[in-house]
Design a protein around this motif. Structure first.
Motif, PDB file in Angstrom:
ATOM      1  N   ARG A  21       0.845  -1.197   0.000  1.00 43.08           N
ATOM      2  CA  ARG A  21       0.000   0.000   0.000  1.00 43.08           C
ATOM      3  C   ARG A  21       0.881   1.248   0.000  1.00 43.08           C
ATOM      4  O   ARG A  21       2.031   1.233   0.454  1.00 43.08           O
ATOM      5  N   ILE A  22       0.352   2.340  -0.507  1.00 39.67           N
ATOM      6  CA  ILE A  22       1.082   3.594  -0.567  1.00 39.67           C
ATOM      7  C   ILE A  22       0.148   4.741  -0.241  1.00 39.67           C
ATOM      8  O   ILE A  22      -1.044   4.691  -0.562  1.00 39.67           O
ATOM      9  N   TYR A  23       0.665   5.756   0.441  1.00 36.83           N
ATOM     10  CA  TYR A  23      -0.060   7.022   0.448  1.00 36.83           C
ATOM     11  C   TYR A  23       0.860   8.115  -0.078  1.00 36.83           C
ATOM     12  O   TYR A  23       2.077   8.087   0.101  1.00 36.83           O
ATOM     13  N   SER A  24       0.264   9.026  -0.781  1.00 40.13           N
ATOM     14  CA  SER A  24       0.948  10.190  -1.314  1.00 40.13           C
ATOM     15  C   SER A  24       0.184  11.408  -0.816  1.00 40.13           C
ATOM     16  O   SER A  24      -0.990  11.591  -1.148  1.00 40.13           O
ATOM     17  N   HIS A  25       0.821  12.199   0.035  1.00 44.54           N
ATOM     18  CA  HIS A  25       0.113  13.336   0.612  1.00 44.54           C
ATOM     19  C   HIS A  25       0.874  14.631   0.363  1.00 44.54           C
ATOM     20  O   HIS A  25       2.081  14.630   0.121  1.00 44.54           O
TER      21      HIS A  25
END
Length: 328
Positions: free
Chosen positions: A143-147
């Motif tokens: 999983r990845i988050y880009s914020h």
């Protein structure tokens, strides 16, 4: 894509905990979108030395929260005039450091509002060369988050006062230096609006005018979110605990970010290592610190150890030879 409505909670430790919970507990095959604001807060990057990034005199005399995020990059100051966004999705193997993929919907929405934003440099959104957004990413277990931030109506004077500017990053210290590089989105809008209207307009364009599906946070979710906030984002060890003294200090700013390596060397052996910086890497640099610990502080020995890993996995665009050259 599903919208997670945080009900405009201004406690950033809870917002980060909510973001981490969505990353690690919600449907791995779904993409989620969050927006969050916060009370005055300094956020340091995962690999930074907190005490060297913040102005402690200012922090101690003002109601400013200090916390650390999971993603890399540099320290930022935010207040309720900033609106941050976060895309949380499955990692397709081609997402880390692909900021175009995650900022494109935001850029498109800003363009609809008359703000001619574009992606520039490593991870910034700019308007006429002035920064309006900085972005960072974190990857774990598929999983990845880009914020990223969106400087809508932030008190830019406080940005300079709360942070210690990096002498290699800014040509001169103080408010003038920071103000010359950043601007607020509100100043660029063709039609004025407040930050709440701005968020609703972003949602409208990102979801292309369609009905916006929302994820409802359950009581069980909240129990877990509060626990994450307590154990990580409000935890002194997480926020400040990695700031020991060292007798070898090597630092350099590369095109891929600043690297600062501190070593305790006794009788020729590295007995403790710590690595700081605003570089972007998918791996945890604690692995590199452990690898160096117990190694002779000799160029060939250190080079042999670093050759055992994929340096780019931990330091992004900074390579093997770069690290060896800076350390000796």
């Amino acid at each position: 894509m599903i919208y997670i409505n945080n009900r405009d909670i201004l406690d950033q430790t809870l917002n980060f905990a909510m973001e981490e919970y969505a990353l690690t507990h919600l449907d791995i095959n779904e993409t989620y979108l969050m927006f969050y604001r916060m009370t005055p807060t300094v956020i340091v990057g995962r690999n930074q030395n907190t005490v060297e990034e913040i102005n402690m005199d200012y922090i101690s005399s003002h109601p400013v929260t200090v916390t650390r995020r999971l993603s890399g990059g540099g320290a930022v100051y935010n207040d309720p005039g900033n609106l941050s966004f976060s895309f949380i999705s499955k990692d397709d193997g081609d997402s880390f450091n692909n900021y175009h993929k995650f900022t494109e919907p935001v850029i498109r929405a800003l363009n609809h509002m008359g703000v001619e934003a574009k992606l520039e440099g490593r991870n910034d959104l700019t308007v006429d060369g002035k920064k309006i957004s900085g972005n960072a990413q974190f990857v774990t277990k598929g999983r990845i988050y880009s914020h990223g931030t969106l400087l809508f109506d932030v008190n830019l004077d406080h940005v300079a006062q709360a942070l210690h500017p990096d002498a290699e990053k800014y040509q001169s210290k103080g408010v003038k230096s920071v103000r010359s590089r950043v601007t607020n989105i509100r100043e660029e809008l063709k039609t004025d609006m407040d930050i709440h209207q701005f968020r609703e307009t972003l949602l409208h364009y990102i979801f292309e005018g369609k009905e916006i599906p929302e994820y409802t946070i359950t009581d069980e979710d909240w129990i877990n979110i509060v626990e994450i906030a307590k154990n990580r984002y409000r935890n002194w060890e997480w926020v400040y605990g990695r700031s020991p003294e060292f007798n070898v200090e090597k630092a350099h700013r590369f095109p891929g970010g600043r690297v600062d390596i501190r070593l305790n060397v006794k009788k020729g052996l590295i007995v403790h290592a710590a690595i700081f910086g605003d570089f972007f890497g998918a791996g945890n640099v604690r692995d590199v610190e452990k690898l160096l610990t117990g190694t002779r502080y000799e160029k060939n020995d250190v080079a042999e150890q670093l050759a055992r890993i994929d340096v780019h996995q931990y330091f992004g665009k900074i390579g093997y030879e770069d690290l060896i050259d800076m350390m000796f």
